[in-house]
Design an enzyme around this catalytic site. Structure first.
Site, PDB file in Angstrom:
ATOM      1  N   SER A 136     -44.010  47.551 -65.221  1.00 46.84           N
ATOM      2  CA  SER A 136     -42.844  47.037 -65.931  1.00 46.84           C
ATOM      3  C   SER A 136     -43.205  45.689 -66.526  1.00 46.84           C
ATOM      4  O   SER A 136     -43.660  44.789 -65.810  1.00 46.84           O
ATOM      5  CB  SER A 136     -41.671  46.905 -64.953  1.00 46.84           C
ATOM      6  OG  SER A 136     -40.548  46.349 -65.590  1.00 46.84           O
ATOM      7  N   LYS A 162     -43.196  50.333 -68.927  1.00 46.97           N
ATOM      8  CA  LYS A 162     -41.775  50.107 -69.179  1.00 46.97           C
ATOM      9  C   LYS A 162     -41.608  48.729 -69.798  1.00 46.97           C
ATOM     10  O   LYS A 162     -42.144  47.746 -69.290  1.00 46.97           O
ATOM     11  CB  LYS A 162     -40.972  50.203 -67.886  1.00 46.97           C
ATOM     12  CG  LYS A 162     -39.483  49.894 -68.071  1.00 46.97           C
ATOM     13  CD  LYS A 162     -38.677  50.176 -66.814  1.00 46.97           C
ATOM     14  CE  LYS A 162     -38.835  49.104 -65.766  1.00 46.97           C
ATOM     15  NZ  LYS A 162     -37.895  49.300 -64.628  1.00 46.97           N
ATOM     16  N   LYS A 164     -38.970  45.738 -70.910  1.00 46.08           N
ATOM     17  CA  LYS A 164     -37.633  45.169 -70.828  1.00 46.08           C
ATOM     18  C   LYS A 164     -37.145  44.859 -72.245  1.00 46.08           C
ATOM     19  O   LYS A 164     -37.898  44.320 -73.074  1.00 46.08           O
ATOM     20  CB  LYS A 164     -37.639  43.890 -69.992  1.00 46.08           C
ATOM     21  CG  LYS A 164     -37.979  44.097 -68.521  1.00 46.08           C
ATOM     22  CD  LYS A 164     -36.883  44.850 -67.789  1.00 46.08           C
ATOM     23  CE  LYS A 164     -37.173  44.926 -66.303  1.00 46.08           C
ATOM     24  NZ  LYS A 164     -36.098  45.612 -65.545  1.00 46.08           N
ATOM     25  N   ASP A 189     -35.964  49.396 -70.709  1.00 50.70           N
ATOM     26  CA  ASP A 189     -34.952  49.087 -69.703  1.00 50.70           C
ATOM     27  C   ASP A 189     -34.148  47.886 -70.169  1.00 50.70           C
ATOM     28  O   ASP A 189     -34.694  46.799 -70.379  1.00 50.70           O
ATOM     29  CB  ASP A 189     -35.634  48.792 -68.363  1.00 50.70           C
ATOM     30  CG  ASP A 189     -34.639  48.466 -67.257  1.00 50.70           C
ATOM     31  OD1 ASP A 189     -33.431  48.703 -67.441  1.00 50.70           O
ATOM     32  OD2 ASP A 189     -35.085  47.985 -66.198  1.00 50.70           O
ATOM     33  N   GLU A 216     -33.362  53.195 -70.197  1.00 54.48           N
ATOM     34  CA  GLU A 216     -32.784  52.899 -68.886  1.00 54.48           C
ATOM     35  C   GLU A 216     -31.655  51.886 -68.977  1.00 54.48           C
ATOM     36  O   GLU A 216     -31.808  50.815 -69.570  1.00 54.48           O
ATOM     37  CB  GLU A 216     -33.883  52.374 -67.957  1.00 54.48           C
ATOM     38  CG  GLU A 216     -33.445  52.177 -66.524  1.00 54.48           C
ATOM     39  CD  GLU A 216     -34.590  51.700 -65.640  1.00 54.48           C
ATOM     40  OE1 GLU A 216     -34.322  51.373 -64.469  1.00 54.48           O
ATOM     41  OE2 GLU A 216     -35.742  51.641 -66.116  1.00 54.48           O
ATOM     42  N   ASP A 241     -29.781  53.130 -63.385  1.00 56.93           N
ATOM     43  CA  ASP A 241     -30.343  52.318 -62.304  1.00 56.93           C
ATOM     44  C   ASP A 241     -29.198  51.596 -61.615  1.00 56.93           C
ATOM     45  O   ASP A 241     -28.647  52.076 -60.624  1.00 56.93           O
ATOM     46  CB  ASP A 241     -31.368  51.347 -62.887  1.00 56.93           C
ATOM     47  CG  ASP A 241     -31.916  50.338 -61.878  1.00 56.93           C
ATOM     48  OD1 ASP A 241     -31.537  50.381 -60.699  1.00 56.93           O
ATOM     49  OD2 ASP A 241     -32.743  49.491 -62.265  1.00 56.93           O
ATOM     50  N   LYS A 265     -33.906  53.209 -56.259  1.00 58.58           N
ATOM     51  CA  LYS A 265     -34.420  51.989 -55.648  1.00 58.58           C
ATOM     52  C   LYS A 265     -33.952  51.948 -54.202  1.00 58.58           C
ATOM     53  O   LYS A 265     -32.746  51.992 -53.921  1.00 58.58           O
ATOM     54  CB  LYS A 265     -33.944  50.745 -56.399  1.00 58.58           C
ATOM     55  CG  LYS A 265     -34.677  50.508 -57.710  1.00 58.58           C
ATOM     56  CD  LYS A 265     -34.197  49.245 -58.396  1.00 58.58           C
ATOM     57  CE  LYS A 265     -35.001  49.016 -59.687  1.00 58.58           C
ATOM     58  NZ  LYS A 265     -34.411  47.935 -60.511  1.00 58.58           N
ATOM     59  N   GLY A 293     -38.631  49.324 -58.830  1.00 59.68           N
ATOM     60  CA  GLY A 293     -39.026  48.225 -57.964  1.00 59.68           C
ATOM     61  C   GLY A 293     -38.254  46.950 -58.238  1.00 59.68           C
ATOM     62  O   GLY A 293     -37.626  46.794 -59.288  1.00 59.68           O
TER      63      GLY A 293
END
Length: 374
Positions: A136, A162, A164, A189, A216, A241, A265, A293
């Site tokens: 990530s 991934k 952000k 995400d 996400e 999430d 998670k 995570g």
């Protein structure tokens, strides 16, 4: 089985590279480690990986310490139990505070597995011997700096990245990464940063054209209806999430078709028991899952590896090597990835030894029930 002593450590470790999301930037992490000692001297470890600030969710390191000290420690010390589920039932009346509960759940599962001479993965019902890891990457100052970070991880063997995203940092950086890596398993995400507007819908349609594995959590955690409405307009699966705190939320997601991928998670769902149950429900519904995570230290990271060995974790999980985040972790050996793959430990419990001296050196406060009893 009876826990006779509990120690709680508040530990701070610096990150090797700063990490920025849609809400904040961090250069170090403070998590709580739970050490549970059973009557025969056997020790189990857990991690409370709550953020320091209430941006991901309402819990913080400070609230987790308070709940642990006032409620979870008294519930666990001296209790007689045979299974982790039985111990966890002692705090069923506590509403919320899933991160705090998760740390004690992990410690209970570690103790339970060690007492049976099983690896944590085997104790949970895991079937994999290795887990494919993804990484990530946070928001960087420039697109070029983001591309540098992507190149570093791809060169290290990670096949899933991934990114952000946030309003103003979304379509352009994603297009740049996709242009540089046409075949990369790529997803984004938002951590719930977008409002349900026509402008957001336009952004999401542009992202939908980038061949992403998933988008996400674009909207706020409780807005299942907006996610369902958006999912009907996209070919890219939406992954939830922050929205899925318990299995009731998962049933809502499935009923409304508000998401077609689930990020499990362990911390967010209150521990390994709840995470395994969510895995089973999603598997029955034909929904693929992966393990997200919270920049866990080695204790929580090892728990994530163990849960990721279950059969429906069919997408790469956020269990990348500890060295991506910390120059020195709290476990020996550290969790390591070789060409983007992490081996599932086969030794009893978490499969790693906690470096207690290093934990103490980096602890900003310690609670010890043995000391309190003197």
């Amino acid at each position: 089985m009876r826990i006779d002593r509990l120690r709680l450590f508040e530990v701070n470790l610096p990150l090797v590279h700063g990490f920025e999301t849609s809400s904040h930037r961090k250069t170090g992490l403070t998590h709580l480690l739970v050490e549970a000692t059973e009557a025969d001297g056997r020790v189990g470890w857990g991690e409370i990986a709550s953020p320091a600030d209430p941006f991901y969710g309402p819990e913080t390191t400070a609230t987790a310490w308070t709940i642990a000290e006032r409620y979870l420690v008294p519930a666990a010390v001296g209790a007689t139990w045979e299974t982790p589920e039985e111990l966890e039932s002692r705090w069923y009346r506590i509403r919320g505070h899933e991160f705090a509960k998760a740390g004690f759940s992990i410690a209970a599962w570690d103790l339970h597995a060690r007492s049976a001479g099983l690896s944590l993965a085997s104790s949970l019902g895991g079937t994999r011997t290795e887990v494919t890891a993804g990484v990530s990457l946070g928001i960087e100052p420039t697109v070029d700096e983001l591309l540098t970070q992507v190149a570093r991880q791809v060169d290290s063997g990670y096949s899933r990245v991934k990114l952000k995203i946030a309003p103003g940092w979304d379509v352009a950086p994603v297009r740049a990464v996709r242009a540089a890596y046409p075949e990369l398993d790529l997803h984004v995400d938002a951590n719930g940063a977008y409002a349900d507007t026509d402008e957001t819908a336009s952004v999401m349609r542009s992202l939908d054209a980038q061949g992403l594995t998933m988008i996400e959590q674009p909207y706020a955690p409780r807005d299942f209806v907006a996610h369902a409405r958006l999912q009907r307009t996209l070919s890219t699966p939406i992954c939830l999430d922050e929205s899925i705190v318990d299995v009731a939320d998962l049933h809502t997601m499935l009923t409304l078709d508000a998401g077609r991928v689930l990020n499990i998670k362990v911390s967010r769902m209150g521990g390994l028991t709840a995470a395994r149950r969510a895995h089973d429900i999603a598997q029955d519904a034909g929904v693929p899952v992966w393990c997200g995570g919270m920049h866990e230290f080695g204790v929580g990271r090892a728990a994530n590896v163990a849960i990721s060995s279950l059969p429906n974790f069919t997408l790469p999980s956020d269990v990348s090597g500890s060295d991506k985040y910390y120059a020195r972790d709290v476990v020996v050996p550290p969790v390591l990835a070789d060409q983007g793959v992490v081996q599932v430990p086969v030794s009893p419990g978490l499969g790693h030894v906690v470096d207690v001296d290093w934990v103490r050196q980096n602890a900003t406060r310690i609670l010890d029930t043995a000391a309190a009893a003197v």
